[in-house]
Design a protein around this motif. Structure first.
Motif, PDB file in Angstrom:
ATOM      1  N   LYS A  22      -1.889   4.687  -1.942  1.00 33.38           N
ATOM      2  CA  LYS A  22      -1.710   4.892  -0.502  1.00 33.38           C
ATOM      3  C   LYS A  22      -2.026   3.647   0.322  1.00 33.38           C
ATOM      4  O   LYS A  22      -1.841   3.656   1.547  1.00 33.38           O
ATOM      5  CB  LYS A  22      -2.529   6.080   0.003  1.00 33.38           C
ATOM      6  CG  LYS A  22      -2.141   7.417  -0.628  1.00 33.38           C
ATOM      7  CD  LYS A  22      -2.937   8.568  -0.018  1.00 33.38           C
ATOM      8  CE  LYS A  22      -2.515   9.902  -0.645  1.00 33.38           C
ATOM      9  NZ  LYS A  22      -3.266  11.039  -0.072  1.00 33.38           N
ATOM     10  N   LYS A  77      -1.093   0.134   1.691  1.00 31.17           N
ATOM     11  CA  LYS A  77       0.130  -0.643   1.873  1.00 31.17           C
ATOM     12  C   LYS A  77      -0.188  -2.136   1.878  1.00 31.17           C
ATOM     13  O   LYS A  77      -1.224  -2.566   2.390  1.00 31.17           O
ATOM     14  CB  LYS A  77       0.813  -0.252   3.192  1.00 31.17           C
ATOM     15  CG  LYS A  77       1.381   1.161   3.187  1.00 31.17           C
ATOM     16  CD  LYS A  77       2.165   1.448   4.462  1.00 31.17           C
ATOM     17  CE  LYS A  77       2.812   2.829   4.416  1.00 31.17           C
ATOM     18  NZ  LYS A  77       3.594   3.105   5.649  1.00 31.17           N
ATOM     19  N   ASP A  78       0.741  -2.912   1.338  1.00 30.62           N
ATOM     20  CA  ASP A  78       0.558  -4.362   1.301  1.00 30.62           C
ATOM     21  C   ASP A  78       0.614  -4.968   2.701  1.00 30.62           C
ATOM     22  O   ASP A  78       1.227  -4.403   3.616  1.00 30.62           O
ATOM     23  CB  ASP A  78       1.654  -5.007   0.441  1.00 30.62           C
ATOM     24  CG  ASP A  78       1.118  -5.468  -0.894  1.00 30.62           C
ATOM     25  OD1 ASP A  78      -0.109  -5.483  -1.084  1.00 30.62           O
ATOM     26  OD2 ASP A  78       1.928  -5.824  -1.764  1.00 30.62           O
ATOM     27  N   GLN A 131       4.039  -5.191   4.803  1.00 25.17           N
ATOM     28  CA  GLN A 131       4.989  -4.213   4.283  1.00 25.17           C
ATOM     29  C   GLN A 131       5.755  -3.507   5.401  1.00 25.17           C
ATOM     30  O   GLN A 131       6.956  -3.240   5.264  1.00 25.17           O
ATOM     31  CB  GLN A 131       4.255  -3.188   3.416  1.00 25.17           C
ATOM     32  CG  GLN A 131       5.160  -2.166   2.743  1.00 25.17           C
ATOM     33  CD  GLN A 131       4.397  -1.283   1.771  1.00 25.17           C
ATOM     34  OE1 GLN A 131       3.444  -1.731   1.117  1.00 25.17           O
ATOM     35  NE2 GLN A 131       4.793  -0.019   1.666  1.00 25.17           N
ATOM     36  N   ASP A 132       5.092  -3.214   6.518  1.00 27.23           N
ATOM     37  CA  ASP A 132       5.733  -2.503   7.628  1.00 27.23           C
ATOM     38  C   ASP A 132       5.947  -3.391   8.847  1.00 27.23           C
ATOM     39  O   ASP A 132       6.139  -2.893   9.964  1.00 27.23           O
ATOM     40  CB  ASP A 132       4.888  -1.282   8.027  1.00 27.23           C
ATOM     41  CG  ASP A 132       4.834  -0.217   6.944  1.00 27.23           C
ATOM     42  OD1 ASP A 132       5.785  -0.158   6.151  1.00 27.23           O
ATOM     43  OD2 ASP A 132       3.839   0.533   6.889  1.00 27.23           O
TER      44      ASP A 132
END
Length: 562
Positions: A148, A150-151, A154-155
């Motif tokens: 769960k 996120k890198d 990423q977004d």
């Protein structure tokens, strides 16, 4: 009595590498590499025996490297954006993993690191690792992050140069074209270009920029006057909080926070209490270079200690080299306005040139009076860089690092003095020179004195320089003197930076005794602690104390009170 902190900074990559025949720009296979397992109980006992309370394991987190571990599930990095074959420890590739270089069995690397933490603790020391909050490797990708998570990036909205929800800053509609790669057959592609780690808001970073890294976005809009967008809490803040909690849960005892002042102090004010709520004894050390911001990072940013680089280190280096008078040391503690107990003292670290190098003093013994000052001047911690205690010269031409008087952080290499010490028969002295043995014994004894003396660990400080400027038997350009006092004792510390042995007197004003709450009439004797010999007091010593002091040396004279 409060324990005085002594930190041993060491690069595991270099510490345990026993391969003597190293090749310039050599690969891991050619030059070898140290391992977590190199810090076995024998090694840790020796470090503890020197008097160290903490070890700063530098370069633990997984960082970009030219060594290919893709067959083991670790993505390969593009060599065009890596410094050296080993890569910079400050170009983090995965915040949730440790360097595969340092593991005996790469698949077990985290278990091996956790075992190192356990060994460190069992041998009576605490472990510090780097936290690198300002930048990441250009090809950051975590393959070890928890579910769960996120890198970074990423977004992100990559069409905007700045967005408070982004993890990175971007240069829209332009690809990355490093100046030094232009015209070459580079295979690295980055579009749109990300801002480089040293605040280089250009798609063409130069060879002297931190081109191997990408700047992280903490919600500061630098292109519009540095406007802060901290509400709601930026995503980068949340990600970094979770990373710190992850390593704290592993049993890490502290974090040396790289380039902490390039991250807004508001973040530190927000995150440090959250981490210390889980473990109030965690240590946070900030690498900062702007004295105007020191108070913010201590009182607002909540750091335990700050680098004392631009004041004490720079001053001591200049005094050692004869560029400034010893009396300038006084201005160091005066300038930082009561923060001396919060400063981390050092004469070497991975960024600075070795004392014994041709670029600094050329002789490790020349710095001994400065080391006496750094170790005893106040209650604050002291750091020693591995090999400093052996006179490591840093005069190797390792590869990317070049011949610069520093021990490389970018290349696979072996450190001669450390290797010889390690191979000296159960960490003995058989492969060390007489001079190296003498130097190490001095460091060990100095640390012992500084840790055991109440006056030094927790006592008051009184600078004697103002009382000796007009003293014809004291050269304020070459000698520095101060007092430290405890409840029932006090010590006089004198450092001689002169190239010659000298006969001097030190004048101690009445107000010094008043400040310490000690009557000179109650003094019944004295001992010089570095030589462990009794010290004869001349008549009226409390007005002018006479002594001979060797070139490049110091004295710590302890006075006993009836």
């Amino acid at each position: 009595m409060k324990e005085k902190v002594f930190i041993y900074q060491v690069l595991p990559r270099l510490f345990g590498n026993n391969k003597a025949d190293n090749k310039e720009n050599g690969t891991l296979e050619e030059n070898g590499v140290g391992k977590f397992s190199s810090f076995d109980n024998k090694a840790l006992r020796e470090i503890k025996r020197m008097g160290f309370t903490h070890i700063w394991y530098t370069g633990v987190l997984e960082h970009a490297s030219k060594t290919d571990y893709s067959t083991l599930g670790i993505p390969c990095d593009n060599p065009d954006v890596i410094k050296g074959n080993a890569g910079s420890p400050y170009a983090i590739r995965d915040y949730y993993d440790v360097s595969p270089d340092l593991a005996d069995i790469v698949e077990n690397r985290m278990d091996e690191f956790e075992a190192l933490l356990e060994r460190t603790h069992k041998n009576g020391m605490k472990a510090i690792i780097d936290f690198v909050p300002n930048h990441v490797a250009r090809q950051y990708h975590s393959d070890a992050k928890p579910k769960k998570v996120k890198d970074f990036g990423q977004d992100d909205n990559m069409s905007a140069s700045f967005d408070p929800d982004n993890n990175f800053y971007y240069i829209p509609n332009q690809k990355l074209e490093p100046d030094f790669l232009c015209g070459q057959n580079s295979t690295y592609e980055e579009f749109p270009a990300k801002v480089t780690g040293n605040d280089c808001f250009s798609n063409r970073p130069g060879v002297n920029d931190w081109y191997e890294t990408v700047k992280l976005n903490y919600g500061v809009d630098y292109l519009n006057g540095g406007v802060n967008c901290f509400t709601p809490v930026p995503d980068t803040w949340l990600k970094m909080r979770d990373i710190l909690l992850f390593w704290a849960a592993k049993g890490v005892d502290g974090f040396r926070c790289d380039m902490a002042e390039m991250v807004p102090v508001e973040f530190w004010n927000w995150v440090i209490p959250k981490i210390k709520a889980k473990n109030r004894n965690l240590l946070f050390i900030a690498e900062v270079y702007n004295p105007a911001q020191y108070h913010d990072y201590v009182h607002w940013g909540l750091f335990d200690y700050l680098y004392d680089k631009v004041d004490l280190y720079d001053t001591l280096r200049d005094v050692i080299c004869g560029y400034r008078p010893a009396s300038d040391i006084t201005f160091c503690w005066q300038r930082i306005d009561g923060l001396q107990t919060k400063m981390l003292n050092f004469l070497e670290n991975h960024d600075e040139q070795r004392i014994a190098s041709d670029f600094f003093a050329g002789d490790p013994f020349v710095a001994l009076p400065a080391m006496v000052v750094a170790a005893t001047m106040n209650t604050n911690p002291v750091m020693i860089y591995f090999g400093q205690e052996l006179g490591e010269r840093g005069m190797d031409k390792e590869g990317f690092s070049g011949l610069d008087g520093r021990t490389t952080i970018f290349d696979y290499w072996s450190v001669d003095t450390i290797r010889n010490w390690r191979n000296g028969g159960a960490f003995g002295y058989s492969e060390l020179t007489a001079e190296q043995i003498k130097l190490r014994k001095f460091y060990t004894h100095l640390i012992k004195v500084a840790k055991e003396e109440e006056s030094i660990c927790s006592g008051k400080f009184f600078d004697l320089m103002y009382a000796n400027y007009e003293n014809p038997e004291f050269d304020s350009t070459k000698q520095y003197a101060f007092l430290r006092s405890g409840k029932k004792e006090f010590v006089l510390v004198i450092s001689n930076f002169d190239t010659n042995d000298v006969n001097i007197s030190v004048q101690i004003p009445v107000e010094a005794f008043d400040y310490m709450g000690i009557s000179p009439k109650k003094i019944k004797g004295a001992k010089e602690l570095l030589s462990n010999r009794s010290f004869a007091l001349n008549s009226e010593w409390d007005k002018a104390l006479y002594m001979n002091i060797k070139a490049y040396s110091g004295k710590i004279i302890k006075f006993y009170i009836d």
